[in-house]
Design a protein around this motif. Structure first.
Motif, PDB file in Angstrom:
ATOM      1  N   ASP A  15       0.914  -1.144  -0.098  1.00 41.52           N
ATOM      2  CA  ASP A  15      -0.125   0.043   0.156  1.00 41.52           C
ATOM      3  C   ASP A  15       0.881   1.261  -0.118  1.00 41.52           C
ATOM      4  O   ASP A  15       0.549   2.179   0.707  1.00 41.52           O
ATOM      5  CB  ASP A  15      -0.897   0.066   1.217  1.00 41.52           C
ATOM      6  N   ASP A  17       1.286   4.561  -1.303  1.00 43.40           N
ATOM      7  CA  ASP A  17       0.439   5.448  -1.745  1.00 43.40           C
ATOM      8  C   ASP A  17       1.229   6.668  -2.497  1.00 43.40           C
ATOM      9  O   ASP A  17       2.618   6.642  -2.274  1.00 43.40           O
ATOM     10  CB  ASP A  17      -0.650   6.012  -1.092  1.00 43.40           C
ATOM     11  N   ASP A  19       1.232   9.769  -2.364  1.00 42.51           N
ATOM     12  CA  ASP A  19       1.821  10.762  -1.604  1.00 42.51           C
ATOM     13  C   ASP A  19       3.029  10.497  -0.993  1.00 42.51           C
ATOM     14  O   ASP A  19       3.779  11.412  -0.738  1.00 42.51           O
ATOM     15  CB  ASP A  19       0.766  10.913  -0.415  1.00 42.51           C
ATOM     16  N   GLN A  20       3.178   9.004  -0.687  1.00 42.76           N
ATOM     17  CA  GLN A  20       4.680   8.787  -0.314  1.00 42.76           C
ATOM     18  C   GLN A  20       5.715   8.598  -1.457  1.00 42.76           C
ATOM     19  O   GLN A  20       6.853   9.206  -1.061  1.00 42.76           O
ATOM     20  CB  GLN A  20       4.477   7.219   0.409  1.00 42.76           C
ATOM     21  N   CYS A  83      -1.425   3.346  -4.708  1.00 43.64           N
ATOM     22  CA  CYS A  83      -2.789   3.539  -4.650  1.00 43.64           C
ATOM     23  C   CYS A  83      -2.838   5.070  -4.134  1.00 43.64           C
ATOM     24  O   CYS A  83      -1.957   6.031  -4.126  1.00 43.64           O
ATOM     25  CB  CYS A  83      -3.499   2.690  -3.482  1.00 43.64           C
ATOM     26  N   GLY A  84      -4.141   5.714  -4.022  1.00 42.55           N
ATOM     27  CA  GLY A  84      -4.365   7.005  -3.607  1.00 42.55           C
ATOM     28  C   GLY A  84      -4.451   8.015  -4.853  1.00 42.55           C
ATOM     29  O   GLY A  84      -5.231   7.684  -5.755  1.00 42.55           O
ATOM     30  N   SER A  85      -3.800   8.987  -4.786  1.00 42.86           N
ATOM     31  CA  SER A  85      -3.877  10.026  -5.580  1.00 42.86           C
ATOM     32  C   SER A  85      -3.365   9.718  -7.030  1.00 42.86           C
ATOM     33  O   SER A  85      -2.801   8.675  -7.291  1.00 42.86           O
ATOM     34  CB  SER A  85      -2.989  11.185  -5.253  1.00 42.86           C
TER      35      SER A  85
ATOM     36  N   SER B 144      -7.757  11.839  -8.725  1.00 46.36           N
ATOM     37  CA  SER B 144      -8.198  10.312  -8.010  1.00 46.36           C
ATOM     38  C   SER B 144      -9.605  10.474  -7.567  1.00 46.36           C
ATOM     39  O   SER B 144     -10.627   9.637  -7.677  1.00 46.36           O
ATOM     40  CB  SER B 144      -7.622   9.734  -7.164  1.00 46.36           C
ATOM     41  N   HIS B 145     -10.190  11.610  -7.027  1.00 41.41           N
ATOM     42  CA  HIS B 145     -11.685  11.779  -6.497  1.00 41.41           C
ATOM     43  C   HIS B 145     -12.509  12.370  -7.631  1.00 41.41           C
ATOM     44  O   HIS B 145     -13.831  12.558  -7.232  1.00 41.41           O
ATOM     45  CB  HIS B 145     -11.512  12.846  -5.241  1.00 41.41           C
ATOM     46  N   CYS B 208      -8.187  -1.721   1.400  1.00 39.87           N
ATOM     47  CA  CYS B 208      -8.090  -0.471   0.321  1.00 39.87           C
ATOM     48  C   CYS B 208      -7.463  -0.985  -1.097  1.00 39.87           C
ATOM     49  O   CYS B 208      -7.484   0.061  -1.755  1.00 39.87           O
ATOM     50  CB  CYS B 208      -7.017   0.513   1.259  1.00 39.87           C
ATOM     51  N   ILE B 239     -12.153   5.404  -4.631  1.00 40.80           N
ATOM     52  CA  ILE B 239     -10.939   5.176  -4.718  1.00 40.80           C
ATOM     53  C   ILE B 239     -10.066   4.843  -3.482  1.00 40.80           C
ATOM     54  O   ILE B 239      -8.884   4.111  -3.677  1.00 40.80           O
ATOM     55  CB  ILE B 239     -10.550   6.493  -5.419  1.00 40.80           C
ATOM     56  N   GLU B 240     -10.436   4.978  -2.446  1.00 39.42           N
ATOM     57  CA  GLU B 240     -10.113   4.606  -1.150  1.00 39.42           C
ATOM     58  C   GLU B 240     -10.041   3.014  -1.098  1.00 39.42           C
ATOM     59  O   GLU B 240      -9.460   2.553  -0.107  1.00 39.42           O
ATOM     60  CB  GLU B 240     -10.283   5.354  -0.117  1.00 39.42           C
ATOM     61  N   ARG B 415      -8.211  10.403   3.210  1.00 39.06           N
ATOM     62  CA  ARG B 415      -7.199   9.786   2.780  1.00 39.06           C
ATOM     63  C   ARG B 415      -6.124   9.940   4.148  1.00 39.06           C
ATOM     64  O   ARG B 415      -6.101  11.023   4.460  1.00 39.06           O
ATOM     65  CB  ARG B 415      -6.619  10.094   1.807  1.00 39.06           C
ATOM     66  N   PHE B 417      -2.807   7.986   4.437  1.00 40.23           N
ATOM     67  CA  PHE B 417      -2.032   7.226   4.356  1.00 40.23           C
ATOM     68  C   PHE B 417      -0.669   8.211   4.952  1.00 40.23           C
ATOM     69  O   PHE B 417      -0.910   9.353   5.130  1.00 40.23           O
ATOM     70  CB  PHE B 417      -1.286   7.167   3.044  1.00 40.23           C
ATOM     71  N   PRO B 418       0.569   7.610   5.078  1.00 44.96           N
ATOM     72  CA  PRO B 418       1.607   8.625   6.064  1.00 44.96           C
ATOM     73  C   PRO B 418       1.840   9.900   5.094  1.00 44.96           C
ATOM     74  O   PRO B 418       1.894   9.810   3.866  1.00 44.96           O
ATOM     75  CB  PRO B 418       2.780   7.689   5.806  1.00 44.96           C
ATOM     76  N   ARG B 420      -0.130  12.061   4.438  1.00 47.10           N
ATOM     77  CA  ARG B 420      -0.983  12.633   3.647  1.00 47.10           C
ATOM     78  C   ARG B 420      -1.377  14.215   4.098  1.00 47.10           C
ATOM     79  O   ARG B 420      -1.637  15.085   3.154  1.00 47.10           O
ATOM     80  CB  ARG B 420      -2.166  11.906   3.792  1.00 47.10           C
TER      81      ARG B 420
END
Lengths: 187, 462
Positions: A15, A17, A19-20, A83-85, B144-145, B208, B239-240, B415, B417-418, B420
């Motif tokens: 996972d 994403d 953003d990472q 995943c994500g954006s 993505s949204h 997810c 999307i999540e 969202r 995630f780390p 974000r």
């Protein structure tokens, strides 16, 4: 397209994403401008928490402090990579950092699509969980003709999935080159 | 052959009589949306590939909504708005929502009056408000949204810059036809729950990556009793779970919303409602009983890190945030105001309306005889202008951004995630606006039922 991709492995977990892969604060740079595109290499994967960066030991950045590109060429990851954006800046930043291929169990669909359509990195899917098998720094060889990845450090070999339906786009270079070949757009 | 809504829309736009899950087909795009982050690189690729003098395939079908990095002094962010403005002028694009107050270096002073600016704010809420969502259509967006618009019975999904550039030049894209997972909510939503709790429950159940390469359809009486803003919260977060698109078949509530917005904006009014064929095949179907559901959170650092609020109640917070395309709509602020009214926020609380229209409503909509803005101000909350703001962190000077490793935030966003919302060690709990509000006034994660009696809270918000 190179049928044989060689390089040193950089290992990440599940996972990861986008953003990472490229944190949102750097998206102010416009990758269409040559003088700004390099920043995407510099900051590639800087959003991954330190303990998860460069497994199994962690604490290894993809791009060293002060560098503009990586010492690694192949990213190995677990499930749901990208995943994500929807930011295309993610596969782009990997490419600018010098990554040529990613091997993951499977991908989030927008990242996969962006990697292929933009011609940034070859998204290879593994058939087993390689995160537990390959260590950051191992020398890898991805043989796309045989659909195998060879770990030249450990001597082990693993089956990967064929690129399948996206292969024609990857072979053409990107979606524009593919569409030109198919006669959909003018060259 | 019996098809799902998603399969039917894609087959129609491909000019085919059928579309089978797994097939790759070329479809015509009805609308392409982009914003200030992905617009400039998409424009760059478009010009590089189609030529400096290339024209977009249809200037009436391109919608540009600057929303991400507006309230920042970052010079590249300002430059990016300039690229959008130049492109809009060059191509004669009609549907552009300019931040007209952004004309100098440094941190922009926000619009003085949210009703008197061309600026809209968050694209996914701006699209329906400005009459750009229509049943049966294919909408692509460089975000993505973009899946949010599926609430209006259309196929809507996020794409990258290369795909957007290709669409700008050709009006077409290739799509792998997704199989549909169907989520049916039975019963009526209790007043202490919101659509956010429903979608967090789904993501917690399937993970997810649970809908990767698939469509997610929402149905049942529990979905059709929701207003459009709440329905958008469901499709927004598909999307999540990795979903390609989310979809809700339109009903009269949908049509009333769309027709009013199209009439106001003068956008394209030809559309067709597409429904599932009798006998359409679903990949999976899951039923939920709303009467037994609990308020939910997603714990750090993944939207599928599920828990009931009761399991994490008492967790100390440093911040609360209500905003974004997911949780910054009028319905979200009405729900929050009902809890916050008469209380004081115990942790710094940030209120960010999704759009300028929502911002204007803060002065019009009342709870207990007072406007939403008055209620939030008197509780000590900080109210920012309409934008994506800290939902995705953004530049360091972004309002509400988590700049410190020690921040523990409860947020109505999408969202966690780390990194974000900013610092990669900061922690984000995702929850409904009701739960965020209840937690804001106690300073720790709190079940809305612990701070409010819900007997009188049944009426529709807006």
């Amino acid at each position: 397209m190179e049928r044989m991709i060689r390089g040193r492995a950089f290992v990440l977990g599940d996972d990861i994403d986008t953003d990472q892969i490229i944190p949102a604060e750097y998206l102010t740079y416009n990758p269409s401008l040559e003088e700004e595109r390099k920043f995407f290499g510099k900051y590639a994967c800087c959003g991954v928490p330190d303990a998860q960066s460069g497994l199994p030991d962690g604490g290894i950045p993809l791009v060293a402090e002060g560098a503009w590109a990586s010492e690694f060429q192949i990213v190995v990851a677990g499930k749901n990579f990208g995943c994500g954006s929807s930011r295309e800046h993610a596969p782009l930043s990997l490419a600018v950092a010098g990554i040529t291929a990613v091997i993951a169990e499977f991908y989030a669909r927008i990242f996969y699509r962006n990697s292929v359509n933009g011609g940034y990195v070859v998204p290879v899917e593994s058939t087993v969980r390689l995160v537990d098998e390959i260590r950051t720094g191992d020398e890898l060889e991805i043989d796309l003709d045989q659909s195998v990845v060879r770990n030249r450090t450990s001597g082990k070999e693993y089956q990967v999935k064929e690129l399948g339906e996206v292969l024609p786009i990857i072979e053409a270079g990107d979606i524009f080159e593919y569409a030109k070949k198919a006669g959909m757009i003018n060259s | 052959m019996a098809m799902t809504v998603t399969e039917k829309i894609l087959s129609r736009n491909a000019g085919r009589s059928s579309a089978v899950p797994g097939e790759n087909i070329w479809v015509n795009v009805d609308t392409l949306m982009t914003h200030d982050v992905c617009g400039p690189p998409s424009i760059g690729i478009f010009k590089q590939r189609f030529g400096e003098n290339a024209r977009v395939w249809d200037p009436d079908r391109v919608v540009i909504v600057p929303d991400h990095y507006i309230f920042t002094a970052n010079p590249q962010a300002h430059r990016n708005i300039g690229i959008l403005r130049d492109f809009v002028k060059e191509q004669g694009l009609k549907w552009y929502y300019d931040p007209d107050f952004m004309n100098a270096e440094g941190m922009p002073s926000p619009y003085a009056d949210p009703s008197r600016t061309s600026y809209k704010g968050v694209c996914h809420i701006a699209l329906p408000e400005e009459g750009h969502t229509r049943p049966g259509e294919v909408l692509l967006g460089t975000d993505s949204h973009t899946c949010t618009a599926g609430a209006f019975g259309q196929f809507a999904t996020g794409v990258g810059n290369t795909d957007a550039a290709f669409v700008l030049g050709t009006g077409k894209t290739w799509v792998k036809v997704p199989p549909t997972m169907r989520f049916v909510f039975e019963g009526e939503l209790p007043p202490w729950l919101m659509a956010k709790d429903m979608i967090l429950a789904v993501i917690g159940d399937i993970g997810c990556d649970g809908a990767t390469y698939r469509a997610m359809e929402f149905a049942g009486s529990g979905v059709y009793s929701l207003n459009m803003e709440e329905r958008m919260t469901l499709t927004n977060m598909v999307i999540e779970a990795g979903g390609k698109n989310g979809v809700i078949v339109p009903d009269q509530v949908t049509l009333d919303y769309i027709n009013a917005r199209i009439a106001k904006s003068g956008t394209r009014s030809d559309f067709e409602i597409i429904e599932n064929d009798p006998g359409a095949k679903f990949y999976f179907e899951k039923h939920y009983d709303l009467s037994t559901m609990e308020p939910r959170v997603a714990k750090p650092h993944s939207p599928d890190n599920k828990a009931n609020v009761s399991e994490v109640a008492g967790t100390q917070l440093t911040r609360a945030y209500i905003g974004s395309c997911t949780g910054g709509k009028v319905t979200d602020f009405v729900a929050a105001a009902k809890i916050i009214d008469g209380h004081e926020c115990k942790v710094p609380t940030f209120i960010v309306p999704a759009t300028t229209e929502v911002d204007a409503e803060l002065d019009k909509v009342q709870v207990n005889g007072r406007t939403l803005r008055t209620i939030f101000r008197e509780a000590g909350a900080q109210i920012g202008p309409a934008s994506c703001m800290a939902c995705l962190g953004g530049p360091a000077d972004t309002f509400g951004r988590l700049n410190d490793a020690a921040e523990v935030c409860i947020s109505s966003t999408n969202r966690n995630f780390p990194g974000r919302m900013g610092h990669k060690q900061s922690q984000v709990y995702l929850a409904s606006p009701l739960t965020v509000a209840a937690s804001a006034i106690t300073g720790k994660i709190t079940d809305p039922r612990d701070v409010m009696t819900f007997d009188s809270m049944r009426e529709e918000a807006v």
